[in-house]
Enzyme design. Structure first.
Site, PDB file in Angstrom:
ATOM      1  N   ASP A 166      -0.715   1.921  -7.098  1.00  0.00           N
ATOM      2  CA  ASP A 166      -0.254   1.028  -6.042  1.00  0.00           C
ATOM      3  C   ASP A 166       1.250   1.218  -5.855  1.00  0.00           C
ATOM      4  OD1 ASP A 166      -0.601  -1.147  -4.170  1.00  0.00           O
ATOM      5  OD2 ASP A 166       0.414  -2.414  -5.627  1.00  0.00           O
ATOM      6  N   ASP A 219       3.802  -1.334  -3.752  1.00  0.00           N
ATOM      7  CA  ASP A 219       4.595  -2.562  -3.817  1.00  0.00           C
ATOM      8  C   ASP A 219       4.332  -3.292  -5.127  1.00  0.00           C
ATOM      9  OD1 ASP A 219       5.802  -2.517  -1.134  1.00  0.00           O
ATOM     10  OD2 ASP A 219       3.734  -2.710  -0.443  1.00  0.00           O
TER      11      ASP A 219
END
Length: 347
Positions: A23, A25
């Site tokens: 991922d 953020d």
């Protein structure tokens, strides 16, 4: 029923798994700021032979833009190594619509590009009678675009969201995510959209299909999206404590959102991960840390002055709590503390 438990690895995760689906953020960066240990951890993991594909629920930017930002933060990345929720949303649209269908896009350049690349005609007004509305996060999305989406959905357009994340980690804290903006349209229309992003494992499967892999590790900061998607897709999941969900959240997690591994940040890809084991006295032991549940209350034992010691305590606490709950017992959330990692950068 198979229990959702922590796993152990006697070797570094970068040696055990040949592909990491990471991922962005809250994991690789926060807003425009780097997260401590991200560049070093991913660089060393790649040196061990682990390949990386960045899989993000953010649909606002094109892969080229994301790759450029990562490269600027010391994480060399090619656009092909980025999989966005915009791409997943475009594929979801293709499941029902024929090429040439009209789609009202509410979002940023990344979503517009992905929808056009899938063969659809992008429109901006409900008066264009779109066949579908697709909504993704972008900082510039405002009332006018949300109103057009609501008008189109009210008139029968198929409603699709790139993801339903309520919040978005930024350098200044948590900001409203796409799920919060979707909530405005849903409140106005009463229609819940189909979602292409995590926790659906669709993006993970797309990324694995693109890259090819033998053993896959999902890496994320959110239990309700990243790690839930890992469980749903049958992939091992690593929770890093640099974003939204905390170590306390791990202990209290429902089975479908539990991680398989827990680490402070992306440098944990270079570490072995001990597996908690039960003792005859009712404790769950993880190296020098131990935990048990007695009459619904979590009890902890062991040193907690170093980051590794606290992580072992979290692992033991997860094992004890999950075993108690999965066996039909109770766990008082008030007995589960916040865990502070000395020297670690946590949100």
């Amino acid at each position: 029923m198979t229990r959702a438990v922590l796993l152990g690895s006697p070797v570094a995760l970068a040696e055990r798994y040949d592909l990491a689906l990471v991922d962005l953020d809250g994991v690789a960066y926060r807003g425009h700021e780097p997260i401590e240990g991200a560049a070093a951890g991913l660089g060393e993991a790649r040196a061990h032979g682990m390949r990386v594909v960045f899989v993000t629920n953010n649909a606002s930017r094109e892969p080229e833009s994301v790759a450029g930002q990562l490269s600027g933060l010391g994480i060399p990345t090619e656009p092909v190594e980025v999989m966005t929720a915009a791409q997943a949303a475009a594929r979801l649209l293709s499941d029902r619509l024929q090429p040439g269908a009209s789609v009202l896009v509410v979002g940023g350049a990344g979503l517009v590009t992905a929808v056009r690349a899938a063969g659809f005609v992008v429109v901006t007004s409900a008066d264009d009678a779109p066949d579908a509305v697709v909504q993704g996060f972008a900082p510039e999305v405002g009332w006018a675009q949300l109103a057009e989406a609501a008008y189109a959905v009210e008139r029968g357009a198929w409603y699709v969201a790139s993801n339903l994340d309520l919040s978005l980690p930024t350098a200044r804290g948590l900001a409203p995510g796409n799920g919060s903006l979707v909530g405005a349209v849903r409140a106005a229309t009463g229609v819940t959209p189909d979602s292409a992003g995590k926790p659906s494992p669709a993006m993970y499967h797309m990324a694995v299909e693109r890259a090819g892999a033998r053993e896959v590790l999902v890496v994320g900061d959110r239990l309700d999206t990243d790690l839930a998607g890992a469980r749903a897709g049958g992939f091992a999941g690593l929770h890093v404590l640099t974003g939204v969900s905390s170590a306390r959240d791990d202990v209290l997690a429902v089975p479908g959102e539990r991680p398989h591994y827990i680490g402070a940040d992306l440098r944990t890809l270079l570490d072995p991960h001990p597996e908690p084991t039960p003792t005859s006295e009712g404790w769950w032991q993880c190296r020098t840390a131990a935990a048990r549940v007695v009459d619904g209350s979590l009890e902890l034992a062991g040193p907690r002055t170093a980051t590794g010691e606290v992580l072992d305590l979290v692992r033991a606490a997860c094992a004890a709590a999950w075993d108690a709950v999965d066996s039909g017992g109770d766990l008082d959330p008030g007995s589960v503390p916040e865990f502070v990692l000395p020297g670690a950068l946590t949100a």
